[in-house]
Design an enzyme around this catalytic site. Structure first.
Site, PDB file in Angstrom:
ATOM      1  N   GLU A 166      13.242  -8.623   5.258  1.00 20.06           N
ATOM      2  CA  GLU A 166      14.566  -8.805   4.659  1.00 20.06           C
ATOM      3  C   GLU A 166      14.972 -10.281   4.501  1.00 20.06           C
ATOM      4  O   GLU A 166      15.877 -10.773   5.189  1.00 20.06           O
ATOM      5  CB  GLU A 166      15.617  -8.039   5.463  1.00 20.06           C
ATOM      6  CG  GLU A 166      15.320  -6.556   5.548  1.00 20.06           C
ATOM      7  CD  GLU A 166      16.413  -5.748   6.240  1.00 20.06           C
ATOM      8  OE1 GLU A 166      17.322  -6.337   6.849  1.00 20.06           O
ATOM      9  OE2 GLU A 166      16.348  -4.509   6.172  1.00 20.06           O
ATOM     10  N   GLU A 351      12.225   0.936   5.721  1.00 18.47           N
ATOM     11  CA  GLU A 351      13.387   1.264   6.579  1.00 18.47           C
ATOM     12  C   GLU A 351      14.362   2.113   5.793  1.00 18.47           C
ATOM     13  O   GLU A 351      14.642   1.830   4.614  1.00 18.47           O
ATOM     14  CB  GLU A 351      14.155   0.007   7.011  1.00 18.47           C
ATOM     15  CG  GLU A 351      13.537  -0.764   8.130  1.00 18.47           C
ATOM     16  CD  GLU A 351      14.384  -1.974   8.529  1.00 18.47           C
ATOM     17  OE1 GLU A 351      15.630  -1.920   8.419  1.00 18.47           O
ATOM     18  OE2 GLU A 351      13.771  -2.966   8.947  1.00 18.47           O
TER      19      GLU A 351
HETATM   20  O1  IFM Z   1      18.741  -3.017  12.488  1.00 21.24           O
HETATM   21  C1  IFM Z   1      18.528  -3.506  11.203  1.00 21.24           C
HETATM   22  C2  IFM Z   1      17.113  -4.013  11.044  1.00 21.24           C
HETATM   23  O2  IFM Z   1      16.813  -4.999  11.974  1.00 21.24           O
HETATM   24  C3  IFM Z   1      16.913  -4.585   9.670  1.00 21.24           C
HETATM   25  N1  IFM Z   1      17.351  -3.684   8.644  1.00 21.24           N
HETATM   26  C4  IFM Z   1      18.640  -3.054   8.787  1.00 21.24           C
HETATM   27  C5  IFM Z   1      18.761  -2.437  10.157  1.00 21.24           C
HETATM   28  C6  IFM Z   1      20.148  -1.770  10.309  1.00 21.24           C
HETATM   29  O3  IFM Z   1      21.155  -2.696  10.163  1.00 21.24           O
END
Ligand code: IFM
Length: 441
Positions: A166, A351
């Protein structure tokens, strides 16, 4: 009531996995781990609520890997902690850190899971912040050395690896909005970090590939931009949001350029050689990781610095983060990557998941029906795209277990497994058993 029977419709070679990250679960008070920018940020801005203990995964990793295995998942996405491996100023290797990741990878293989490591999930060693962190281009070079080290020591035990998790969060969220470490609120710093983190990615791709033939990717988080209405000013605002949040990173990686409307505001802060750097940034990757959670409603807002938008939340059903359920955004981004950037690139949803106000009921169970609904709706979007012939190869739920949710500390629970932060006991929630029901057939 929702269930996860949709899993049965996925092809047998589709990979279901779970994701975590080092700082959020490991606990950095043991094993001679060094400090990261998150320890500093937590001390200054979060009343000291940090990742010292987290889920104590360092002690419980075997149990955690077994939980993954027992639910029928096939893969585990985790990240290496840079300050655990290189805590000292003189960059001396911490053998306890090396030993931990050796044991972790061995355990993952012992349980016949496939590891999907990420090199960087936000725990920058504090020594680099003292020299400007991601606003300093030298950090990208240090990162590339770190990538070489990882490939030299571990590439015999992974087939796929991601460079950065990210980059929008590493740069914009942390250097313009100031909500994440290092907590800077400055447009110049944000623009520099947005460029340098991508440059670090580009250098790391080459470094990783110089050592092994494992497949290299990056993990981008995309957020859908809905203009608040069809007023052209709000549509322009949504396009600028999309350019900064999403296209900055995907255009750079796949097309070797930055979107013009974002360059108009950020270009003056970039190094003069940024177009040459884009050649390195767009070094071909083998797969793309997409993280997706929600959308924002975007409204025009005249600001002094040219960031002429504000983000609002709408009226759709929301998670405990106040993020709206907007599964169609996931389908939108999968199609956009496929149609606008690269028709061949294998896509992994690295994710997806939700925070929920989970609690133990009188029978000691956690019935997280909203989370099951969230997974169901998003998996259906993935399936729709698969059925259109888009090469989506896997889906990783965020997250295996409740963990340190950054500036929210331990207040937000994203796990399929509940963590009791007093005893560190793990208690699978209903969503965990729902995956198990359809994965263990
Ligand atoms: O917890 C985070 C993760 O570290 C990165 N992506 C989003 C998740 C939820 O906020």
């Amino acid at each position: 009531m929702h269930n996860l029977s949709v899993i049965q419709e996925f092809p047998s070679d589709f990979i279901f996995g779970v994701a975590t990250s080092s700082y959020q679960i490991e606990g950095n008070k043991n094993g001679d781990c060094g400090l990261s920018i998150w320890d500093d940020f937590a001390r200054k801005k979060l009343n000291g609520i940090d990742g010292k203990e987290a889920c104590r995964h360092l002690d419980f990793f075997k149990e955690d890997i077994k939980l993954i295995k027992d639910a029928g998942f096939k893969s585990y996405r985790f990240s290496f902690s840079w300050p655990r491996l290189f805590p000292e100023k003189n960059q001396k290797l911490n053998n306890l850190g090396l030993d931990f990741y050796n044991r972790l990878l061995d355990e993952i293989h012992k349980q016949e899971l496939e590891p999907y490591p990420t090199l960087y999930h936000w725990d920058l060693p504090i020594r680099f912040q003292d020299q400007g962190g991601w606003t300093n281009k030298d950090t990208a070079k240090y990162f590339s050395d770190f990538a070489l080290f990882i490939a030299e020591h571990f590439s015999d035990r992974y087939n796929k690896i991601a460079t950065i998790n990210e980059p929008w969060c590493v740069s914009w969220l942390s250097h313009y909005l100031g909500e994440h470490a290092p907590g800077i609120k400055d447009l110049r710093s944000a623009a520099q970090a947005m460029h340098n983190i991508l440059y670090a990615h580009g250098l790391a791709v080459t470094a990783l590939k110089s050592i092994s033939s494992s497949e290299v990717g990056i993990v981008l988080n995309n957020e859908y931009a809905s203009p608040i209405n069809d007023d052209p000013n709000n549509i322009d605002a949504a396009n600028l949001f999309d350019a900064i949040y999403n296209r900055w990173f995907s255009d750079a990686i796949f097309l070797g350029k930055y979107p013009e409307i974002a360059l108009e505001v950020l270009g003056k802060y970039l190094p003069s050689e940024f177009r040459d750097d884009l050649k390195i940034i767009s070094t071909p990757i083998d797969w793309l990781g997409l993280n997706y959670y929600t959308r924002s409603l975007i409204k025009n807002y005249k600001s002094n610095d040219g960031i002429n938008y504000e983000c609002l939340r709408g009226d759709l059903k929301k998670t405990d983060m106040d993020w709206e359920f907007y599964p169609q955004g996931l389908g939108y981004f999968i199609e956009r990557i496929h149609n606008e950037y690269n028709k061949k690139i294998p896509i992994y949803i690295t994710e997806n998941g939700m925070a929920n106000k989970d609690f133990l009921n009188e029978k000691n169970e956690i019935i997280d029906l909203d989370r099951i609904e969230y997974f169901d709706l998003h998996l259906k979007e993935v399936l729709k795209c698969l059925n259109k012939g888009i090469p989506i190869k896997g889906y990783f739920a965020w997250s295996l277990m409740d963990n340190y949710e950054w500036s929210f500390g331990y207040e937000k629970r994203f796990g399929m497994v509940y963590v009791d932060y007093q005893s560190f006991k793990r208690i699978p929630k209903k969503s965990y058993y729902e995956f198990q029901k359809y994965l263990c057939v």
